[in-house]
Design an enzyme around this catalytic site. Sequence first.
Site, mmCIF file in Angstrom:
data_model
loop_
_atom_site.group_PDB
_atom_site.id
_atom_site.type_symbol
_atom_site.label_atom_id
_atom_site.label_comp_id
_atom_site.label_asym_id
_atom_site.label_seq_id
_atom_site.Cartn_x
_atom_site.Cartn_y
_atom_site.Cartn_z
ATOM 1 C CD GLU A 45 -2.082 -1.732 2.595
ATOM 2 O OE1 GLU A 45 -1.448 -1.200 3.868
ATOM 3 O OE2 GLU A 45 -3.196 -2.312 2.816
ATOM 4 C CE1 TYR A 47 7.901 0.177 -3.449
ATOM 5 C CE2 TYR A 47 5.963 1.684 -3.124
ATOM 6 C CZ TYR A 47 7.029 1.076 -2.692
ATOM 7 O OH TYR A 47 7.532 0.920 -1.243
#
Length: 142
Positions: A101, A113
């Site tokens: 998250e 990411y």
Amino acid sequence: MSVVIREAWLTDLPLIEGKGDAFRDGWSRKQLSQELERERGALLVAQVDGRHAGHAIAWEVAGETHILDVHVEPWARRRGLGRALVDHLMEACGRGLALLEVHEENEGAIALYAALGFVEAGRRPRYYSDGCDAVLMNLEPS
């Protein structure tokens, strides 16, 4: 530039405490101590030329890697440390599905990411104390 990524030691905790995520308030000494004791997880530190440059925390749960935190000190950013920390977490916790998250306004982390192959899988509305959403991201095993 000499970069070392290794498992954290008890003596590293003062350098990590209060930094990173833990819902944006940083990690407490107690939380970090518990992470050192966790059998199925990893608490890693990054050093550049012997100086603390960041840390990363993940759990291995049912064959999945749950990345809880990746933090690189501001002076050490844009040197590949975030990428290296995530790679080391994946090695430590297995190469199965990886989940994380990230704060919706953390554009640098989201870009990192995504570059590593993570894709947005959903959102947790108002997840953080500032009212912002958490972006859920997954990386399928290769």
